[in-house]
Design an enzyme around this catalytic site. Structure first.
Site, mmCIF file in Angstrom:
data_model
loop_
_atom_site.group_PDB
_atom_site.id
_atom_site.type_symbol
_atom_site.label_atom_id
_atom_site.label_comp_id
_atom_site.label_asym_id
_atom_site.label_seq_id
_atom_site.Cartn_x
_atom_site.Cartn_y
_atom_site.Cartn_z
ATOM 1 N N ARG A 85 0.842 -1.193 0.000
ATOM 2 C CA ARG A 85 0.000 0.000 0.000
ATOM 3 C C ARG A 85 0.879 1.246 0.000
ATOM 4 O O ARG A 85 1.792 1.370 0.804
ATOM 5 C CB ARG A 85 -0.907 0.008 1.236
ATOM 6 C CG ARG A 85 -1.654 1.309 1.511
ATOM 7 C CD ARG A 85 -2.805 1.518 0.543
ATOM 8 N NE ARG A 85 -3.396 2.828 0.667
ATOM 9 C CZ ARG A 85 -4.428 3.136 1.457
ATOM 10 N NH1 ARG A 85 -4.963 2.220 2.216
ATOM 11 N NH2 ARG A 85 -4.907 4.352 1.475
ATOM 12 N N ARG A 94 -5.402 1.529 -4.929
ATOM 13 C CA ARG A 94 -4.599 0.878 -3.898
ATOM 14 C C ARG A 94 -4.602 -0.632 -4.005
ATOM 15 O O ARG A 94 -5.582 -1.229 -4.425
ATOM 16 C CB ARG A 94 -5.046 1.306 -2.507
ATOM 17 C CG ARG A 94 -6.513 1.103 -2.274
ATOM 18 C CD ARG A 94 -7.072 2.013 -1.223
ATOM 19 N NE ARG A 94 -7.032 3.373 -1.678
ATOM 20 C CZ ARG A 94 -7.673 4.368 -1.133
ATOM 21 N NH1 ARG A 94 -8.416 4.176 -0.086
ATOM 22 N NH2 ARG A 94 -7.593 5.577 -1.611
ATOM 23 N N ASP A 97 -6.750 -1.629 1.098
ATOM 24 C CA ASP A 97 -7.233 -0.601 2.017
ATOM 25 C C ASP A 97 -7.962 -1.322 3.134
ATOM 26 O O ASP A 97 -8.878 -2.112 2.870
ATOM 27 C CB ASP A 97 -8.177 0.345 1.272
ATOM 28 C CG ASP A 97 -8.613 1.532 2.112
ATOM 29 O OD1 ASP A 97 -7.870 1.935 3.022
ATOM 30 O OD2 ASP A 97 -9.706 2.062 1.846
ATOM 31 N N ASP A 99 -9.987 -0.431 6.577
ATOM 32 C CA ASP A 99 -10.564 0.642 7.381
ATOM 33 C C ASP A 99 -11.183 0.062 8.642
ATOM 34 O O ASP A 99 -12.010 -0.853 8.567
ATOM 35 C CB ASP A 99 -11.660 1.382 6.604
ATOM 36 C CG ASP A 99 -11.120 2.254 5.501
ATOM 37 O OD1 ASP A 99 -9.990 2.754 5.636
ATOM 38 O OD2 ASP A 99 -11.830 2.445 4.497
#
Length: 162
Positions: A85, A94, A97, A99
């Site tokens: 990343r 990307r 990712d 989150d």
């Protein structure tokens, strides 16, 4: 071991072999200390939001973790780094990712982390896989998932077979 809480993590990738990357990331999540991977959604395809580039593959994972929100965030960022990343600019395509969407009922805002994730309730690519796993979930400070899913229904997401 400290008391575990249910944390929800959004996964996304749109560079390289995104499906393989998501499954590798799930394996990495399962290997985190003080953490059990207890649920994973199907993969979902979505167009980039506020960005260009290839479509994303997305998923959500449920973790029972004894890690603090900050420690879990650091672990997620290390997994992202392990998968190449980079962050050349906001909303860049990307390889991976991750989150942190929710950490129990925690509501916090710091320079590094906001919980619940500030756009969780606005993004179908998060709401749909999250609802697949926890349809009755209530987002702290935002309420139940169902009205947010309805509000985001114009956003096109496609559930893929695994």
């Amino acid at each position: 071991m400290s008391t575990r809480v249910r944390a929800w993590v959004g996964l996304g990738a749109n560079l390289g072999d995104a499906r393989a990357t998501l499954f590798a990331a799930l394996d990495a999540l399962a290997g985190l200390p003080e953490t059990l991977l207890v649920a994973r959604s199907s993969c979902w395809r979505s167009a980039p939001v506020d960005a260009s580039g290839p479509d994303y593959l997305n998923a959500v994972a449920g973790l029972d973790t004894g890690l603090s929100p900050e420690a879990l965030l650091a672990a997620l960022q290390a997994i992202e780094d392990d998968h190449g990343r980079t962050r050349p600019y906001r909303h860049a395509p990307r390889t991976l990712d991750l989150d942190l969407l929710l950490h129990g009922d925690a509501v916090l805002q710091s320079a590094r982390l906001t919980l619940p994730h500030p756009r969780l309730h606005l993004r179908a690519f998060v709401l749909e896989p999250l609802a697949e796993l926890a349809p009755d979930l209530v987002i702290p400070g935002q309420g139940p998932l169902a009205p947010w899913r309805a509000a985001a229904s114009a956003q096109v997401v496609e559930r893929l077979s695994d």
